[in-house]
Design an enzyme around this catalytic site. Structure first.
Site: not given
Lengths: 309, 428
Positions: B92, B383, B414
């Site tokens: 990510c 996301h 994160c």
């Protein structure tokens, strides 16, 4: 190209190609041919929402990338059921089964988004003599609201049937050397000429390409589907759809296409499947494009892109 | 190499609205989304035919055939084919890491301009054949005789035919990201109510930003989507309270589908350049890239939570820049889960954590919640893993530009594997 005095046949849904084919076959005999007249009707289909999964399939089969704006060849595919409906109807002078798509021209007036609702229309015009018979143009328009966004002109050849009074040997302007019959030796000079010189891509076309394209384009002409069904119409093997080749070339040059452009394609010699073909260009920029066999000795497609308009 | 570093400035960005997995972009590949997003950026900044310094992007869920995903996107775009490109992947953190790479090259004078970001599709995820079938197929392809080929293929057992879909699980622990985060949420005592409040605020603030036209020059509609598909402007803490927990078990489970980010599809890119390149192209700078830090934690032994690395990276970055939390005007903390944001904030307020873990003299401080994710974040937007960094950088750069020169923004993302990528931007 507009004709003010035409009748409009308003459609409420996309005509089924299979139904039109059946009508065309069942009523093909006894048509007047080149002595007859083209129907004056214009078929109009409003409120067309574009089918996103089918467009994604079309892009995949033709080597393109799904984007927010759709390929010009996709808009041709949308109008194709209207063409077939018109050509199969009883008032069309030629039997549909003998007609060969020898050339195609399109003008993109602006990029068309996949989310836009379209009005499609199609009519026939320009019955003209050709050295091998007659040609007729199936003309299409795509509008968003009133705005004309795309025009298409598909030229079909009817072999051995010349309009009365036309001097034989006079060749229809755009599609001079088209010879979709596949005779290996009787081809015109263009079929042998290497044409634009630089090889820019090599494509391996699988045996089932015709079936894959038929699924997304809705053109299930038996000459494209299998060797067996193609043999019934005089081809040694299944042949690639001319519009597949057209769409594949446009997809290959898509990043360099202007927003507004005109493209003209001539289907010279059919591609027997499976096959390996190459894309050739005339040099810098778009300009002249050709699809030939690997050696460059047999030309399948000639294409010219003009733009920005 | 120049004696002094030049600045790297953010000139803008482009993203497509993010879609829900299996939703509006179900038929779009990573290649299609990234290419369209790049073309949108090129159109917005008038870069057709330009050779840029480089394009860096990545995808977390990636097909083997997409090994050159970003270069292929460049070749499929209106950029000059002479623009180099590469793929980068840091889970990510991918999108933000590409921004760091391009900014650093600009600062060193190695390139004068670049595009950074990423794309991900949970809808078009790669599916691998099972290990037994894969080995049999490889054996058959190496076989020299038909008999040997038949023998290799005969080794396939019916159970080998089941495909392997990618799982959102850590290879070393077997726990999904949500299950990991549930442990962290419990450890830090993050309440269900606090998580739902953060989630509702994310939806309301993102909706308000769309309504105000904030994203008009940051996003381009794609395939019938003109706003993020998962955005729920009408949601509320009460509505969210009705959802059942999906991560963690039994009494005290707090994490629901409402306060966790959904699987998403989308792409986001950022345009960066040197001040000189920006001036030559008459593009106003939105923000200056200041500095970045990446931290990693040992989550495998259970020493630290999987998604807690930013809690370490941010204090290190602030210390290097001589800044405190109070010097930051806008915080962009990626909402992997509402509880991730809240656990990070709680850690910085904890004397025990800050002295014991970070070696500080006392708590790092408190984040002013009115400065946090003011235009919403991943809970509302969705996301698409590698796209999130690009979304945040462009959003923050525009916010800082609106706040004025010298305003500071902090980004914290994160990532799987126990990593955290953080950066500081300064408004121009």
């Amino acid at each position: 190209m507009s004709r003010v005095d035409v009748d409009v046949e308003l459609l409420d849904r996309t005509p089924r190609v299979a139904t039109s084919f059946a009508t065309g076959v069942a009523t093909g005999l006894g048509r007047p041919g080149a002595r007859g007249e083209l129907p004056g009707r214009r078929l109009v289909l409003p409120g067309v929402r574009q089918d996103l999964p089918r467009l994604a399939g079309f892009c995949e089969v033709t080597g393109g990338l799904l984007a927010d704006t759709v390929p010009a060849t996709w808009l041709h595919v949308l109008t194709f059921p209207l063409q077939v409906r018109l050509m199969s109807a009883r008032d069309f002078p030629f039997p549909m089964l003998g007609m060969v798509h020898v050339g195609n021209r399109m003008r993109v007036h602006r990029p068309v988004r996949v989310s836009e609702e379209l009005t499609l229309s199609t009519w026939a015009e320009d019955l003209a003599p050709h050295r091998k018979g007659s040609t007729v143009d199936l003309v299409g328009e795509v509008r968003v609201g009133e705005e004309l966004v795309w025009e298409g002109r598909s030229t079909y050849l009817v072999r051995g049937d010349t309009p009365p009074g036309a001097p034989r040997g006079e060749v229809s302007e755009a599609m001079g050397d088209a010879d979709a019959g596949g005779s290996p030796d009787g081809a015109g000079a263009a079929a042998r000429a290497a044409g634009p010189g630089r090889q820019v891509a090599l494509w391996r076309l699988p045996a089932d390409l015709g079936r894959s394209y038929a699924r997304v384009a809705g053109d299930a002409n038996p000459i494209h589907l299998s060797a067996l069904s193609a043999k019934a119409f005089g081809f040694p093997r299944a042949i690639a759809h001319g519009m597949w080749t057209h769409a594949r070339v446009l997809a290959a040059v898509q990043p360099r296409l202007p927003q507004r452009y005109a493209v003209s394609a001539t289907f010279v010699k059919p591609i027997l499947l499976p096959s390996t073909v190459v894309l050739r260009t005339g040099g810098q920029g778009l300009g002249d494009l050709a699809v030939t066999d690997r050696e460059g000795s047999r030309r399948h497609l000639s294409m010219q892109v003009d733009g920005p308009l | 190499m120049p004696d002094q570093l030049t600045d790297a400035v953010i000139l803008g960005g482009n993203r497509i609205p993010f879609g829900k997995a299996g939703g509006a972009y179900a038929d779009a590949s990573n290649q299609a989304m990234l290419t369209s997003t790049l073309d949108g950026l090129v159109a917005r900044f008038g870069l057709a035919g330009e050779r840029l310094g480089e394009v860096a992007a990545g995808a977390v869920l990636k097909h083997a055939r997409d090994f050159n995903l970003t270069r292929e996107a460049v070749l499929g775009s209106a950029l000059a084919a002479t623009t180099p490109a590469y793929d980068l992947q840091q889970a990510c953190g991918t999108g933000l890491e590409t921004v760091i790479q391009v900014a650093n090259k600009i600062r060193l004078g190695q390139v004068d301009s670049g595009v950074a970001g990423g794309v991900d599709s949970a809808s078009d995820a790669p599916i691998a054949v099972g290990e037994g079938l894969r080995k049999a197929l490889l054996g058959a392809s190496r076989a020299r005789t038909p008999m040997a080929r038949a023998k290799a293929l005969a080794a396939v057992r019916p159970g080998d035919l089941a495909p392997e879909t990618p799982r959102n699980a850590e290879p070393r622990t077997g726990l999904s990201m949500g299950e990991h985060q549930a442990l962290t949420a419990r450890e830090w005592g993050i309440t269900r109510e606090a998580q739902d409040e953060l989630a509702a605020a994310s939806h309301h603030q993102l909706a308000a930003a769309w309504d105000a036209g904030f994203f008009d020059d940051l996003a381009t509609g794609f395939l019938r989507l003109s706003r993020d598909e998962g955005l729920r402007p009408e949601t509320s803490v009460d509505k969210l309270a009705g959802l059942s927990p999906v991560f963690g078990k039994g009494e005290g489970a707090t994490m629901t589908a409402g306060n966790s980010t959904p699987l998403s599809d989308g792409a986001a890119l950022v345009l960066l350049g040197s001040p000189q390149w920006a001036a030559e192209h008459r593009l106003p700078a939105l923000a200056r890239f200041v500095d970045a830090e990446v931290a990693a934690v040992d989550y495998v032994s259970g020493d630290e939570g999987l998604l807690m690395a930013p809690a370490y990276a941010v204090p290190r970055l602030l210390a290097r820049q001589g800044l405190t939390l109070d010097d930051i005007d806008r915080f962009e903390i990626h909402e992997a889960f509402a509880s991730t944001v809240l656990a990070t904030l709680a850690a910085w307020e904890s004397e025990e954590f800050c002295t014991g873990r970070l070696g500080l003299d006392g708590p790092l401080g408190t984040v002013d919640r009115s400065r946090l994710n003011v235009h919403g974040s991943s809970l509302a937007a969705g996301h698409p893993f590698a796209a999130t960094g690009g979304r945040i950088v462009a959003t923050l750069a525009k916010m800082l530009h609106d706040l004025g020169p010298g305003s500071r923004g902090l980004i914290s993302v994160c990532a799987a594997g126990g990593q955290g990528v953080v950066a500081i931007l300064e408004g121009c």
